[in-house]
Write a protein that holds these residues in place. Sequence first.
Motif, mmCIF file in Angstrom:
data_model
loop_
_atom_site.group_PDB
_atom_site.id
_atom_site.type_symbol
_atom_site.label_atom_id
_atom_site.label_comp_id
_atom_site.label_asym_id
_atom_site.label_seq_id
_atom_site.Cartn_x
_atom_site.Cartn_y
_atom_site.Cartn_z
ATOM 1 N N ARG A 101 0.834 -1.205 0.000
ATOM 2 C CA ARG A 101 0.000 0.000 0.000
ATOM 3 C C ARG A 101 0.867 1.252 0.000
ATOM 4 N N GLN A 102 1.917 1.261 0.828
ATOM 5 C CA GLN A 102 2.820 2.412 0.878
ATOM 6 C C GLN A 102 3.513 2.618 -0.469
ATOM 7 N N TRP A 103 3.955 1.535 -1.097
ATOM 8 C CA TRP A 103 4.590 1.642 -2.414
ATOM 9 C C TRP A 103 3.626 2.228 -3.451
ATOM 10 N N VAL A 104 2.365 1.800 -3.418
ATOM 11 C CA VAL A 104 1.366 2.341 -4.345
ATOM 12 C C VAL A 104 1.181 3.830 -4.090
ATOM 13 N N ILE A 105 1.055 4.222 -2.833
ATOM 14 C CA ILE A 105 0.880 5.636 -2.464
ATOM 15 C C ILE A 105 2.027 6.482 -2.998
ATOM 16 N N GLU A 106 3.231 5.967 -2.896
ATOM 17 C CA GLU A 106 4.414 6.722 -3.316
ATOM 18 C C GLU A 106 4.555 6.834 -4.839
ATOM 19 N N ARG A 107 3.944 5.924 -5.613
ATOM 20 C CA ARG A 107 4.237 5.834 -7.042
ATOM 21 C C ARG A 107 3.080 6.137 -8.001
ATOM 22 N N PHE A 108 1.847 6.110 -7.541
ATOM 23 C CA PHE A 108 0.724 6.215 -8.472
ATOM 24 C C PHE A 108 -0.312 7.230 -8.023
ATOM 25 N N GLU A 109 -0.854 7.946 -8.986
ATOM 26 C CA GLU A 109 -1.981 8.838 -8.731
ATOM 27 C C GLU A 109 -3.248 7.989 -8.797
ATOM 28 N N VAL A 110 -3.762 7.649 -7.638
ATOM 29 C CA VAL A 110 -4.896 6.739 -7.528
ATOM 30 C C VAL A 110 -5.898 7.261 -6.505
ATOM 31 N N GLU A 111 -7.065 6.629 -6.489
ATOM 32 C CA GLU A 111 -8.031 6.851 -5.418
ATOM 33 C C GLU A 111 -7.833 5.712 -4.420
ATOM 34 N N LEU A 112 -7.324 6.054 -3.241
ATOM 35 C CA LEU A 112 -7.017 5.047 -2.227
ATOM 36 C C LEU A 112 -8.164 4.943 -1.238
ATOM 37 N N GLY A 113 -8.665 3.734 -1.054
ATOM 38 C CA GLY A 113 -9.741 3.497 -0.095
ATOM 39 C C GLY A 113 -9.194 3.144 1.272
ATOM 40 N N ASP A 114 -10.111 2.955 2.209
ATOM 41 C CA ASP A 114 -9.754 2.585 3.586
ATOM 42 C C ASP A 114 -9.334 1.120 3.670
ATOM 43 N N TRP A 115 -8.757 0.771 4.815
ATOM 44 C CA TRP A 115 -8.514 -0.623 5.139
ATOM 45 C C TRP A 115 -9.864 -1.266 5.447
ATOM 46 N N ASN A 116 -10.122 -2.408 4.878
ATOM 47 C CA ASN A 116 -11.313 -3.200 5.210
ATOM 48 C C ASN A 116 -10.829 -4.409 6.003
ATOM 49 N N LEU A 117 -10.980 -4.347 7.320
ATOM 50 C CA LEU A 117 -10.450 -5.406 8.182
ATOM 51 C C LEU A 117 -11.386 -6.603 8.299
ATOM 52 N N GLU A 118 -12.548 -6.506 7.695
ATOM 53 C CA GLU A 118 -13.501 -7.613 7.633
ATOM 54 C C GLU A 118 -14.013 -7.700 6.206
ATOM 55 N N PRO A 119 -14.629 -8.810 5.839
ATOM 56 C CA PRO A 119 -15.217 -8.888 4.497
ATOM 57 C C PRO A 119 -16.151 -7.703 4.252
ATOM 58 N N ARG A 120 -16.116 -7.199 3.033
ATOM 59 C CA ARG A 120 -16.941 -6.039 2.687
ATOM 60 C C ARG A 120 -17.417 -6.195 1.244
ATOM 61 N N GLY A 121 -18.698 -5.941 1.023
ATOM 62 C CA GLY A 121 -19.250 -6.097 -0.319
ATOM 63 C C GLY A 121 -19.067 -7.531 -0.774
ATOM 64 N N PRO A 122 -18.592 -7.731 -1.998
ATOM 65 C CA PRO A 122 -18.420 -9.099 -2.493
ATOM 66 C C PRO A 122 -17.091 -9.724 -2.068
ATOM 67 N N HIS A 123 -16.274 -8.971 -1.346
ATOM 68 C CA HIS A 123 -14.924 -9.432 -0.985
ATOM 69 C C HIS A 123 -14.995 -10.191 0.338
ATOM 70 N N VAL A 124 -14.550 -11.447 0.316
ATOM 71 C CA VAL A 124 -14.760 -12.347 1.446
ATOM 72 C C VAL A 124 -13.618 -12.363 2.452
ATOM 73 N N THR A 125 -12.568 -11.600 2.188
ATOM 74 C CA THR A 125 -11.457 -11.494 3.136
ATOM 75 C C THR A 125 -11.093 -10.023 3.294
ATOM 76 N N PRO A 126 -10.346 -9.678 4.347
ATOM 77 C CA PRO A 126 -9.892 -8.295 4.506
ATOM 78 C C PRO A 126 -9.114 -7.836 3.273
ATOM 79 N N SER A 127 -9.199 -6.529 3.015
ATOM 80 C CA SER A 127 -8.550 -5.998 1.817
ATOM 81 C C SER A 127 -8.384 -4.496 1.930
ATOM 82 N N PHE A 128 -7.603 -3.956 1.014
ATOM 83 C CA PHE A 128 -7.667 -2.533 0.740
ATOM 84 C C PHE A 128 -7.804 -2.390 -0.766
#
Length: 186
Positions: free
Chosen positions: A78-105
């Motif tokens: 995540r830190q490497w992405v922040i340093e290198r790309f102009e992106v829209e960064l979302g929050d940490w999802n520490l539990e399944p969220r939406g269709p995603h069944v494991t934690p993610s960002f």
Amino acid sequence: MAAQVPGKADQPAPEGYQDSGRSPWGYDTWREATPAPPNVRPGEQSLPAKPRAYTDVKSYHAHVYFDEDNHAKAALLRQWVIERFEVELGDWNLEPRGPHVTPSFYFGFMPEQLAQIYPWLQLNSLGLTILIHPNTDDPRSDHLYYAGWINRSQPVNAYNWAKGKVVERQVEKIYPNIKPSKRLET
């Protein structure tokens, strides 16, 4: 002793079966065409008349999955992405969220960035599972059928989402909230 089906010693013959000394399937089964099985996904669309335009892709999402054993790798990536790309960064999802069944960002990016971000993630994934999907007017298909995976795939629970194009809302837009501070390695 009950009659048995030839070649199926452990299977009793159906009621009324008479052993004639011949295959109950006949001798021309090799000539039969391969039939299509019945549709196991009711409501699924038939084949399209023409391909979709690549310009239907309005943006992309990258979902980086992690767990208690590899969360430090996710934080570094995540830190490497922040340093290198102009992106829209979302929050940490520490539990399944939406269709995603494991934690993610997640981070979102524009189609013109795909040629850099996808190979960069392939080489810098740190072994994490990453889902990359387009954002079109069909979010269910974006997650289930149009998705690309880095390292390995995992279940995505979007089967209960509406099928087909979503007309009541616009395709999700990306609003970059990160400005890179390092040059991308070349």
